[in-house]
Design a protein around this motif. Structure first.
Motif, short mmCIF file in Angstrom:
data_model
loop_
_atom_site.label_atom_id
_atom_site.label_comp_id
_atom_site.label_asym_id
_atom_site.label_seq_id
_atom_site.Cartn_x
_atom_site.Cartn_y
_atom_site.Cartn_z
N VAL A 115 0.82 -1.21 -0.04
CA VAL A 115 0.17 -0.21 -0.03
C VAL A 115 0.90 1.15 -0.07
CG1 VAL A 115 -1.73 1.34 1.40
CG2 VAL A 115 -2.04 -1.07 1.11
N HIS A 116 0.69 2.08 -0.90
CA HIS A 116 1.34 3.31 -0.99
C HIS A 116 0.37 4.53 -0.44
CE1 HIS A 116 3.94 1.41 -4.13
NE2 HIS A 116 4.67 2.31 -3.86
N ALA A 117 0.65 5.04 0.81
CA ALA A 117 -0.21 6.07 1.44
C ALA A 117 0.63 7.32 1.49
CB ALA A 117 -0.29 5.51 2.83
N LEU A 122 7.83 -0.92 6.24
CA LEU A 122 7.30 0.36 5.69
C LEU A 122 8.58 1.14 5.32
CD1 LEU A 122 4.70 2.82 7.38
CD2 LEU A 122 7.10 3.52 6.71
N HIS A 123 8.66 1.50 3.97
CA HIS A 123 9.61 2.51 3.73
C HIS A 123 9.21 3.90 3.33
CE1 HIS A 123 9.44 0.11 -0.06
NE2 HIS A 123 9.43 1.25 -0.41
N LEU A 124 10.06 4.85 3.25
CA LEU A 124 9.77 6.29 2.73
C LEU A 124 10.18 6.20 1.49
CD1 LEU A 124 10.64 8.38 5.78
CD2 LEU A 124 8.36 8.48 4.60
N GLU A 125 9.34 6.75 0.52
CA GLU A 125 9.95 7.09 -0.74
C GLU A 125 9.30 8.10 -1.71
OE1 GLU A 125 9.13 3.05 -2.86
OE2 GLU A 125 7.09 3.91 -3.42
N GLN A 126 9.68 8.60 -2.67
CA GLN A 126 9.30 9.70 -3.08
C GLN A 126 8.21 9.46 -4.21
OE1 GLN A 126 13.00 10.78 -5.42
NE2 GLN A 126 12.67 12.78 -4.47
N MET A 172 4.55 6.65 2.02
CA MET A 172 4.90 5.63 2.88
C MET A 172 4.49 4.16 2.29
SD MET A 172 3.77 6.56 6.64
CE MET A 172 2.09 7.21 6.26
N GLU A 173 5.48 3.09 1.65
CA GLU A 173 4.93 2.02 1.06
C GLU A 173 4.96 1.26 2.28
OE1 GLU A 173 6.91 0.73 -2.52
OE2 GLU A 173 6.33 -1.24 -2.06
N ILE A 174 3.77 0.41 2.45
CA ILE A 174 3.60 -0.42 3.40
C ILE A 174 3.40 -1.76 2.77
CG2 ILE A 174 2.28 -0.89 5.52
CD1 ILE A 174 1.39 2.13 5.73
MN MN Z 1 6.78 1.74 -4.23
#
Ligand code: MN
Length: 493
Positions: free
Chosen positions: A31-33, A141-145, A171-173
């Motif tokens: 999930v991209h939030a 969970l990671h952070l990305e642009q 946040m990609e969960i």
């Molecule tokens: Mn992603």
């Protein structure tokens, strides 16, 4: 798609029947939030929605040569809060990597993401489906642009690029492949969105694209090893998530039962046709040539910083649900309905405080939510405030008004506003508990209906008819228990 086959009903509700027996669907979600933050992950440009194309673009977001990214502290705090809300491991050191690929809406030629060392590790989310509680593992969970947006329908000969979204924090969960049905997958995303909203770390607005799900689906015979999965990209509604999984599982089962094999690929969900279609063969992580971004230092902070954020974390939906069930004696179902949105839970709590919780829940869920739904209003727009509804509940609780009159009163407060107790006083809506007055009304009905009185003697269920008549003649204000008692005595029942 293969020809129709006759299949038995599956042996369990989480299995799908095929011609060769039952199949199990294995689902994992990415999930991209969008992070709730005023500015982007590595620049000060605004994240405001709906602005003129390319009006929220800094030189960093446009990838001008020599521009350097600067981490947004608030986005980091939001990711940590989310990790805590997912009962996950928060890593005190994480690393930003470049994920290299070409696309016109990605001017850098790479996305800054996190690969081997994400900010948040393993956690879990609890979901309830069909009365069963299931723990869904969180992998990371990671952070990305985020990337920009390509617009293909503005001009017949050209495509345009809007970079407003470029560089917005996501946040990609990533969940573990713990989900076994479309219903579970829908419950998972719904619950995840509720948690994010409670935390205030993402508004989870799927219509604005602020929450999108990549759904990984494979099928296998129960107990067999995992099958080849397909990833359905960017599904943007809870309903579509369900439809995409149902379609994809059936497609894979049909292929395998026809003697074929599943190609690992990336697919898209066509919501108009209700089907998934191949986009491209699935790329592997090594295709992206990930490497640590030399423009960014590893992200590091202390445990005491994490503890500070933890100390002020709001109460989360599971805790609130448990507390509501305990202190207001609500059923699990009622508690679920009330905690689904933080604003509903807060409203209920104001109504219920110091009052009968069960009665308050009935009025909030049945009358208020029912009416709000009918008029397409959110709870924030409710014409009846929590204090006003509390006033109505008080009047019912003290027997000042009957349940029927309370509904009329609710209607008046909804349309005209005002203090419920004042309205009841001024309009003479108080329940009649004076037995003399009720007796008079009963006598009048009995005298006017001699043949019904005869019938009632043989058929005691006629009592209901008499009660109805008395209530009608008193404008619904007679105390129903008193009416019942007096009628029974007078009719000799
Ligand atoms: Mn992603």
């Amino acid at each position: 798609m293969s020809s129709q086959k006759v299949a038995e009903k599956p042996k369990s509700k989480n299995l799908i029947a095929g011609a060769t027996g039952d199949w199990e669907v294995i689902i994992g979600m990415e999930v991209h939030a969008q992070v709730a933050s005023k500015s982007k992950l590595f620049s000060g440009a605004s994240t405001g929605f709906g602005a003129e194309p390319n009006s929220h673009v800094s030189l960093v977001d446009a990838a001008m040569p020599g521009m350097l990214p600067v981490i947004n502290r608030e986005c980091v705090a939001q990711a940590i809060r989310t990790g805590l809300g997912l009962k996950a491991q928060v890593n005190l050191k994480s690393v930003f990597d470049r994920k290299n690929y070409f696309y016109p809406d990605l001017p850098q030629g790479y996305q800054i993401s996190q690969y081997k060392q994400p900010i948040v590790g393993e956690g879990e989310v609890e979901i309830d489906v069909d009365g069963e509680t299931l723990k869904v593992g969180i992998e990371r969970l990671h952070l990305e642009q985020d990337a920009g947006k390509s617009l293909h329908d503005q001009h017949p000969d050209y495509s345009y690029v809007d970079l407003n979204r470029s560089g917005v924090a996501l946040m990609e969960i990533v969940s573990k492949p713990d989900l076994r049905s479309s219903k579970q997958a829908q419950a998972y995303v719904t619950k995840l969105r509720t948690i994010l909203r409670y935390l205030g770390t993402s508004d989870g607005d799927m219509e604005k694209g602020n929450l999108r799900a990549d759904v990984n689906v494979s099928v296998r015979k129960p107990g067999a090893k995992l099958g080849t999965r397909c990833e359905i990209k960017n599904v943007n509604s809870i309903r579509f998530i369900g439809q995409a999984i149902e379609y994809e599982a059936r497609r894979q089962i049909d292929i395998i039962e026809d003697g074929g094999t599943i190609d690992q690929e990336t697919r898209l969900f066509d919501s108009a046709k209700g089907e998934t279609r191949s986009m491209r063969s699935k790329e592997e992580a090594h295709d992206y040539r990930y490497f640590p971004d030399p423009d960014l230092l590893p992200l590091e902070y202390t445990q005491s910083y994490v503890d500070e954020l933890k100390a002020v974390l709001p109460e989360l939906p599971d805790e609130k649900r448990a507390r509501f069930m305990k202190s207001f004696r609500l059923s699990g179902y009622d508690a679920d309905v009330l905690v689904a949105e933080r604003s509903s839970a807060d409203y209920f709590e104001t109504v219920a405080k110091g009052r009968d919780g069960k009665l308050a829940a009935n009025w909030v869920i049945n009358e208020l939510f029912g009416r709000l739904n009918k008029e397409g209003k959110a709870i924030e727009e409710s014409p009846v405030s929590a204090a006003q509804l509390g006033g109505i509940v008080d009047l019912i609780g003290s027997n000042a008004i009957s349940g029927k009159i309370a509904k009329d009163l609710f209607e008046i407060v909804w349309t005209e506003g005002g203090d419920p107790a004042d309205i009841v006083e001024k309009r003479g809506m108080k329940q009649v508990t004076d037995t003399g007055a009720i007796e008079k009304a009963v006598d009048a009905i009995i005298t006017a209906n001699p043949e019904k009185v005869e019938q009632a003697k043989a058929k005691p269920s006629m009592l209901g008819w008499f009660v109805g008549q008395v209530m009608k003649s008193t404008g619904g204000k007679a105390n129903p228990a008193a009416v019942n008692e007096i009628l029974k005595a007078k009719l000799g029942l």
